[in-house]
Design a protein around this motif. Structure first.
Motif, PDB file in Angstrom:
ATOM      1  N   LEU A   6      -0.144   9.095   4.392  1.00 49.42           N
ATOM      2  CA  LEU A   6      -0.889   8.549   5.522  1.00 49.42           C
ATOM      3  C   LEU A   6      -1.758   9.654   6.112  1.00 49.42           C
ATOM      4  CD1 LEU A   6      -1.553   6.351   7.571  1.00 49.42           C
ATOM      5  CD2 LEU A   6       0.504   7.035   8.869  1.00 49.42           C
ATOM      6  N   ASP A   7      -3.072   9.399   6.147  1.00 48.59           N
ATOM      7  CA  ASP A   7      -4.026  10.367   6.664  1.00 48.59           C
ATOM      8  C   ASP A   7      -4.681   9.812   7.924  1.00 48.59           C
ATOM      9  OD1 ASP A   7      -5.884  12.303   7.180  1.00 48.59           O
ATOM     10  OD2 ASP A   7      -6.781  12.308   5.169  1.00 48.59           O
ATOM     11  N   LEU A   8      -4.344  10.412   9.081  1.00 40.88           N
ATOM     12  CA  LEU A   8      -4.921  10.014  10.370  1.00 40.88           C
ATOM     13  C   LEU A   8      -5.770  11.134  10.956  1.00 40.88           C
ATOM     14  CD1 LEU A   8      -1.706   8.337  11.871  1.00 40.88           C
ATOM     15  CD2 LEU A   8      -3.726   7.166  10.974  1.00 40.88           C
ATOM     16  N   SER A   9      -6.208  12.055  10.145  1.00 37.12           N
ATOM     17  CA  SER A   9      -6.968  13.208  10.633  1.00 37.12           C
ATOM     18  C   SER A   9      -8.366  12.806  11.086  1.00 37.12           C
ATOM     19  CB  SER A   9      -7.067  14.264   9.539  1.00 37.12           C
ATOM     20  OG  SER A   9      -7.776  13.755   8.415  1.00 37.12           O
TER      21      SER A   9
ATOM     22  N   THR B 289       0.828  -1.207   0.000  1.00 37.50           N
ATOM     23  CA  THR B 289       0.000   0.000   0.000  1.00 37.50           C
ATOM     24  C   THR B 289       0.865   1.261   0.000  1.00 37.50           C
ATOM     25  OG1 THR B 289      -1.742  -1.159   1.193  1.00 37.50           O
ATOM     26  CG2 THR B 289      -1.794   1.244   1.255  1.00 37.50           C
ATOM     27  N   ARG B 290       0.500   2.193  -0.877  1.00 40.02           N
ATOM     28  CA  ARG B 290       1.199   3.480  -0.940  1.00 40.02           C
ATOM     29  C   ARG B 290       0.396   4.615  -0.320  1.00 40.02           C
ATOM     30  NH1 ARG B 290       3.644   3.541  -7.145  1.00 40.02           N
ATOM     31  NH2 ARG B 290       5.057   1.747  -6.894  1.00 40.02           N
ATOM     32  N   ILE B 291      -0.932   4.527  -0.425  1.00 46.01           N
ATOM     33  CA  ILE B 291      -1.804   5.579   0.111  1.00 46.01           C
ATOM     34  C   ILE B 291      -2.768   4.921   1.093  1.00 46.01           C
ATOM     35  CG2 ILE B 291      -3.521   7.336  -0.427  1.00 46.01           C
ATOM     36  CD1 ILE B 291      -2.312   7.498  -3.244  1.00 46.01           C
ATOM     37  N   LEU B 292      -2.765   5.396   2.335  1.00 43.67           N
ATOM     38  CA  LEU B 292      -3.628   4.834   3.364  1.00 43.67           C
ATOM     39  C   LEU B 292      -4.420   5.965   4.025  1.00 43.67           C
ATOM     40  CD1 LEU B 292      -4.650   2.497   5.074  1.00 43.67           C
ATOM     41  CD2 LEU B 292      -2.635   2.770   6.550  1.00 43.67           C
ATOM     42  N   ASP B 293      -5.737   5.888   3.908  1.00 43.03           N
ATOM     43  CA  ASP B 293      -6.626   6.902   4.476  1.00 43.03           C
ATOM     44  C   ASP B 293      -7.412   6.289   5.628  1.00 43.03           C
ATOM     45  OD1 ASP B 293      -8.412   8.868   5.110  1.00 43.03           O
ATOM     46  OD2 ASP B 293      -9.218   9.125   3.085  1.00 43.03           O
ATOM     47  N   LEU B 294      -7.065   6.685   6.868  1.00 41.62           N
ATOM     48  CA  LEU B 294      -7.763   6.217   8.067  1.00 41.62           C
ATOM     49  C   LEU B 294      -8.461   7.384   8.772  1.00 41.62           C
ATOM     50  CD1 LEU B 294      -5.019   3.802   9.487  1.00 41.62           C
ATOM     51  CD2 LEU B 294      -7.113   3.177   8.276  1.00 41.62           C
ATOM     52  N   SER B 295      -8.830   8.412   8.026  1.00 41.12           N
ATOM     53  CA  SER B 295      -9.436   9.602   8.620  1.00 41.12           C
ATOM     54  C   SER B 295     -10.858   9.342   9.096  1.00 41.12           C
ATOM     55  CB  SER B 295      -9.436  10.740   7.592  1.00 41.12           C
ATOM     56  OG  SER B 295     -10.192  10.383   6.446  1.00 41.12           O
ATOM     57  N   LYS B 296     -11.283  10.155  10.084  1.00 39.52           N
ATOM     58  CA  LYS B 296     -12.654  10.122  10.608  1.00 39.52           C
ATOM     59  C   LYS B 296     -13.011   8.752  11.186  1.00 39.52           C
ATOM     60  CE  LYS B 296     -13.723  14.328   9.207  1.00 39.52           C
ATOM     61  NZ  LYS B 296     -14.088  15.431  10.125  1.00 39.52           N
ATOM     62  N   ASN B 297     -12.101   8.204  11.997  1.00 40.92           N
ATOM     63  CA  ASN B 297     -12.388   6.954  12.689  1.00 40.92           C
ATOM     64  C   ASN B 297     -12.289   7.180  14.196  1.00 40.92           C
ATOM     65  OD1 ASN B 297     -12.828   4.606  10.701  1.00 40.92           O
ATOM     66  ND2 ASN B 297     -11.028   5.634   9.825  1.00 40.92           N
ATOM     67  N   LYS B 298     -12.028   6.110  14.971  1.00 44.01           N
ATOM     68  CA  LYS B 298     -12.004   6.200  16.425  1.00 44.01           C
ATOM     69  C   LYS B 298     -10.650   5.787  17.001  1.00 44.01           C
ATOM     70  CE  LYS B 298     -16.348   7.403  16.789  1.00 44.01           C
ATOM     71  NZ  LYS B 298     -16.740   8.718  17.326  1.00 44.01           N
ATOM     72  N   LEU B 299      -9.585   5.998  16.239  1.00 43.35           N
ATOM     73  CA  LEU B 299      -8.257   5.654  16.726  1.00 43.35           C
ATOM     74  C   LEU B 299      -7.887   6.567  17.899  1.00 43.35           C
ATOM     75  CD1 LEU B 299      -6.344   5.251  13.329  1.00 43.35           C
ATOM     76  CD2 LEU B 299      -7.610   3.519  14.624  1.00 43.35           C
ATOM     77  N   THR B 300      -7.287   5.968  18.949  1.00 38.34           N
ATOM     78  CA  THR B 300      -6.956   6.736  20.151  1.00 38.34           C
ATOM     79  C   THR B 300      -5.462   6.896  20.376  1.00 38.34           C
ATOM     80  OG1 THR B 300      -7.054   4.730  21.490  1.00 38.34           O
ATOM     81  CG2 THR B 300      -9.089   6.034  21.291  1.00 38.34           C
ATOM     82  N   MET B 301      -4.656   6.022  19.791  1.00 33.64           N
ATOM     83  CA  MET B 301      -3.215   6.059  20.037  1.00 33.64           C
ATOM     84  C   MET B 301      -2.478   5.438  18.859  1.00 33.64           C
ATOM     85  SD  MET B 301      -1.061   4.464  23.262  1.00 33.64           S
ATOM     86  CE  MET B 301      -1.819   5.606  24.422  1.00 33.64           C
ATOM     87  N   ILE B 302      -1.269   5.943  18.614  1.00 30.74           N
ATOM     88  CA  ILE B 302      -0.394   5.361  17.597  1.00 30.74           C
ATOM     89  C   ILE B 302       0.831   4.804  18.309  1.00 30.74           C
ATOM     90  CG2 ILE B 302       0.901   5.783  15.492  1.00 30.74           C
ATOM     91  CD1 ILE B 302      -2.110   6.086  15.185  1.00 30.74           C
ATOM     92  N   ASN B 303       1.035   3.512  18.192  1.00 25.89           N
ATOM     93  CA  ASN B 303       2.116   2.818  18.874  1.00 25.89           C
ATOM     94  C   ASN B 303       3.299   2.608  17.930  1.00 25.89           C
ATOM     95  OD1 ASN B 303       0.644   2.356  21.383  1.00 25.89           O
ATOM     96  ND2 ASN B 303      -0.613   0.953  20.169  1.00 25.89           N
ATOM     97  N   PRO B 304       4.474   2.295  18.505  1.00 20.63           N
ATOM     98  CA  PRO B 304       5.644   2.028  17.651  1.00 20.63           C
ATOM     99  C   PRO B 304       5.392   0.860  16.701  1.00 20.63           C
ATOM    100  CG  PRO B 304       6.321   2.375  19.922  1.00 20.63           C
ATOM    101  CD  PRO B 304       4.828   2.300  19.932  1.00 20.63           C
ATOM    102  N   ASP B 305       5.809   1.049  15.492  1.00 22.50           N
ATOM    103  CA  ASP B 305       5.739   0.008  14.457  1.00 22.50           C
ATOM    104  C   ASP B 305       4.315  -0.404  14.110  1.00 22.50           C
ATOM    105  OD1 ASP B 305       8.545  -0.082  14.334  1.00 22.50           O
ATOM    106  OD2 ASP B 305       8.604  -1.438  16.062  1.00 22.50           O
ATOM    107  N   ASP B 306       3.321   0.474  14.381  1.00 26.25           N
ATOM    108  CA  ASP B 306       1.958   0.174  13.912  1.00 26.25           C
ATOM    109  C   ASP B 306       1.913   0.105  12.394  1.00 26.25           C
ATOM    110  OD1 ASP B 306       0.710  -0.183  16.286  1.00 26.25           O
ATOM    111  OD2 ASP B 306      -0.242   1.794  16.374  1.00 26.25           O
TER     112      ASP B 306
END
Length: 613
Positions: A94-97, A67-84
Motif C-alpha cells: 500500500l502506497d499512500l505517499s 487487490t494485492r498492490i494498491l498505489d494511491l500516491s500523489k493524490n489529495k487524501l487528508t485522513m485515513i480512517n478505521p477500516d478504510d
C-alpha cells in the motif's frame, strides 16, 4: 491427415478455453462488482490497482477486493480512517505517499494481516498515536519519512514484530522515547536523517538487538558520548554522514560493536579517531572522507587487521607517516584522492604487494625517488578513472603515471641529500625573558624535514607546541627564554636520501638581580682549594636578600611574642603563692665514719626561713 486435423482442432479448443478462463479471471478481478476505478490502471495478472497522481480527495470506489498492490500516491487524501481498507484483506503493498494526510486513526490498517509494505512518506503527519499499526503483524517495510513528526512515542511500533526496514527521517523529530522501538524484534535497517535530534537516542536504539545497518545522516549532533551504541551486538554497518558540528569521537563511543563497515563523512573531525577504532578488529571497510584530517600517524592502526578498503577523500591530508598501515596485511584498496599529499612512500604499507587499487589523483605529487615504487607498479595497479599526475619536477609536470617511459624514471625520479645552508656552529646569547630564534634552513629533494634536539635530548618537531616550537621553515622559537634553556641544540635535516646536522649553542644571561649584572657573592671559607681560593660561590641576588630579611623579621617577632606571653602568664599567677618558705635540714657529720654526733641528734633538725621576691 486425420491425426493432423485432430491435433489442430484440439489446439484450437485449448486456446479458446484459455481465452475464456482469462476473461473470467479478469471479470472476477475487474468487473465482479464495479470494475476498475475510474482513471486508475488495473492489472489482472499482478492484481495491482494504480491510481497515481489522479488528484483524488478520497479512496476511490470500485477497487476489487482481491487487490494485492494498491498505489494511491500523489493524490489529495487528508485522513485515513478505521477500516478504510477493510474490504481488501489480500492487500500486500500500500502506497499512500505524496498526499496531504495529517492524521491516521488507530486501527486504520486492522484487517491487513498479509500486508508487508506500507508507505506514508511525504505527508503532513505530526503525531502517530498508539494502535495505528496494530494488525500489521507481517509488515516488513515501513516508511514514515518526510512528515512533520515531532516525537516517537513509547511502544508505537510494538505490533510490528516482523518489520525489517524502517524509515523515519526527514521529520521534525526532537525526541525519541526510550521505548519507542520496543517490539521491533526483527528490525535490520534503520535510517534516521534530516531531523532535529541533538543527541544519539542510545536508550531507544538499545532495544534493536537484531539491527544490522544504522544510517544517521544530516543531523545537528555535536557530541558522541561513550557507549552511544550499546547493546547493538549484531550491528555491522554504521553510517554517520553530514554532521557539521561533530569534531571528536571519544575512545569508547564504538565499544562493544562488531562493525565490518564504518563511514564517518562530512563532519568537522580534525584528527584521526585512533582510539575510537581500536576496538573494531572485524572492520573491513573504513571511510573517513571529507573531514579535516591532516595526518595519519605511524603504527596507530595495527588493530584493524582485517581492513581491506580505506577511503580518505577530500580531507586536507598532507602526510601519511611511515608504518601508518602497519599490521594491515590485507589492504587492497586505498583512496586518498583530492588531498594535499606530495608523496606516498612504500614504507607506509605492511604489504605493498597486496595493494590492487590506489586512487591518488588530484594531489600535488612530487615525482622523486619516494614514488619510484608506484611508478614501477603502474602497469599492475589500478588508478581508477582519473590518472595521478606529477606536480614537480618541471620537466614532467602534468604527465600521467601510465605515460611514463622507463628511460625517464632514472633521469627525473631522483633524490638529493639535504644540505644545511649554515655549516658552522653558531653561538647565540640572549637575556632571560627574551624571544629566541635559532635558524636552520636546508635544501634537498625531496624537501627535508627539520627537527631539533634540545640540550636535554628532547626531540622537537613542527608538531611540538608550547613555549618551544619548530616552524615549518625549520626555525626553532623559544618564547621568553629561561636559564635552563641554555645549552647546545642540534638541528637535524633529513629526507629519503640522507641527513645533515648543525649545532647551535645558546647562552641565557640571568636578570634576577635588581641591578643588572651586579650580583653579590658569598664565599664559603670551609670549601677552599689548596692555594686558599674558594671553589664554591653563592650568588646573593635581590630575591635571596628579601627572603632572608623576611625570615629574620619573622624570627624576631616570634621571640617578642613569646616574651609577652611569659609576662602575661606570670602576672596572672601573682598573689596566689606564699612569699616565705621554711626549710628543714639535718647537717652532715663532720667525721668520716657512719656515726652521727649525739649532740646533733638531740638538737633535732635545723631550720631557716627563705623569702620569695
Amino acid at each position: 491427415m486425420v491425426d493432423c486435423l485432430s491435433k489442430v482442432m484440439l489446439h484450437t479448443v485449448i486456446s479458446c478455453w484459455q481465452s475464456v478462463l482469462g476473461l473470467a479471471l479478469l471479470a472476477v478481478f475487474v468487473g465482479s462488482s464495479l470494475g476498475c476505478p475510474s482513471r486508475c490502471e488495473c492489472s489482472a495478472q499482478t492484481k495491482a490497482v494504480v491510481c497515481h497522481r489522479k488528484r483524488m480527495p478520497t479512496i476511490p470506489d470500485g477497487i476489487p477486493g482481491e487487490t494485492r498492490i494498491l498505489d494511491l500516491s500523489k493524490n489529495k487524501l487528508t485522513m485515513i480512517n478505521p477500516d478504510d481498507f477493510g474490504a481488501f484483506p489480500s492487500l500486500e503493498e500500500l502506497d499512500l505517499s505524496g498526499n496531504i494526510i495529517s492524521y491516521v486513526e488507530p486501527g486504520a490498517f486492522n484487517a491487513l494481516f498479509v500486508m508487508h509494505s506500507l508507505s506514508l512518506k511525504s505527508n503532513r503527519i505530526k503525531l502517530i498515536p498508539l494502535g495505528v499499526f496494530s494488525g500489521l503483524a507481517n509488515l516488513t517495510r515501513l516508511d514514515v519519512s518526510d512528515n512533520k513528526i515531532v516525537i516517537l512515542l513509547d511502544y508505537m511500533f510494538q505490533d510490528l514484530h516482523n518489520l525489517k526496514f524502517l524509515e523515519v527521517g526527514d521529520n521534525d523529530l526532537v525526541y525519541i522515547s526510550h521505548r519507542a522501538f520496543s517490539g521491533l524484534l526483527s528490525l535490520e535497517t534503520l535510517a534516521l536523517e534530516r531531523c532535529n535530534l541533538t543527541v544519539v537516542p542510545s536508550e531507544a536504539l538499545s532495544h534493536l538487538h537484531n539491527l544490522v545497518s544504522l544510517h544517521l545522516r544530516y543531523l545537528s549532533i555535536s557530541t558522541l558520548h561513550p557507549y552511544s551504541f550499546k547493546k547493538l551486538f549484531r550491528l555491522r554497518h554504521l553510517e554517520i554522514d553530514n554532521w557539521p558540528s561533530l569534531d571528536h569521537i571519544p575512545a569508547n563511543t564504538l565499544h562493544g560493536l562488531n562493525l565490518t563497515t564504518l563511514s564517518v563523512t562530512n563532519t568537522n573531525l580534525s584528527s584521526f579517531p585512533y582510539q575510537a577504532l581500536k576496538h573494531l578488529p572485524y572492520l573491513t571497510h573504513l571511510n573517513l572522507s571529507y573531514n579535516r584530517i591532516r595526518h595519519i600517524e605511524g603504527g596507530m592502526l595495527m588493530d584493524l587487521v582485517r581492513l581491506r578498503e580505506f577511503h580518505l577523500v577530500g580531507a586536507q591530508l598532507t602526510a601519511i607517516e611511515p608504518y601508518a598501515f602497519q599490521g594491515l596485511r590485507g589492504l587492497k584498496v586505498l583512496n586518498v584522492s583530492h588531498n594535499r599529499l606530495d608523496t606516498l612512500e612504500k614504507g607506509v604499507f605492511q604489504s605493498p604487494e597486496a595493494l590492487e587499487v590506489l586512487l591518488i589523483d588530484n594531489n600535488p605529487l612530487v615525482c622523486d625517488c619516494r614514488l619510484m615504487w608506484i611508478l614501477q607498479k603502474r602497469h599492475t595497479i589500478l588508478f581508477g578513472d582519473s590518472q595521478p599526475e606529477c606536480n614537480t619536477p618541471e620537466g614532467i609536470r602534468g604527465r600521467p603515471f601510465q605515460e611514463f617511459k622507463e628511460s625517464l624514471l632514472s633521469y627525473y625520479v631522483t633524490c638529493t641529500k639535504p644540505k644545511i645552508r649554515e655549516n658552522k656552529t653558531q653561538t647565540v646569547t640572549v637575556d632571560e625573558g627574551q624571544h629566541v630564534l635559532l635558524h636552520c634552513s636546508a635544501e634537498g629533494t625531496p624537501r627535508p624535514t627539520v627537527s631539533w634536539v634540545s640540550p636535554r635530548r628532547r626531540i622537537l618537531t613542527a608538531r611540538s607546541h608550547g613555549r618551544v616550537m619548530v616552524h615549518n621553515n625549520g626555525t626553532l622559537e623559544i618564547k621568553s627564554a629561561e636559564i635552563q634553556d641554555g645549552g647546545v641544540y642540534l638541528c637535524l635535516a633529513s629526507n629519503t636520501a640522507g641527513n645533515d646536522t648543525l649545532m647551535t649553542s645558546l647562552a641565557v644571561k640571568s636578570l634576577g638581580s635588581l641591578y643588572a649584572n651586579r650580583t653579590q657573592h658569598y664565599t664559603d671559607p670551609s670549601n677552599t682549594t689548596a692555594n686558599g681560593t674558594a671553589s664554591v660561590t653563592i650568588g646573593l641576588d635581590l630575591k635571596t636578600i628579601l627572603v632572608s630579611t623576611a625570615m629574620g623579621c619573622f624570627t624576631f617577632l616570634g621571640m617578642v611574642l613569646f616574651c609577652f606571653l611569659l609576662l602575661f602568664v606570670w602576672s596572672r599567677g601573682k598573689g596566689k603563692h606564699k612569699n616565705n618558705i621554711d626549710v628543714e635540714y639535718v647537717p652532715r657529720s663532720k667525721s668520716n665514719g657512719t656515726n652521727v654526733d649525739s649532740a646533733d641528734i638531740q638538737a633535732g633538725p635545723h631550720r631557716f626561713n627563705m623569702k620569695m621576691m
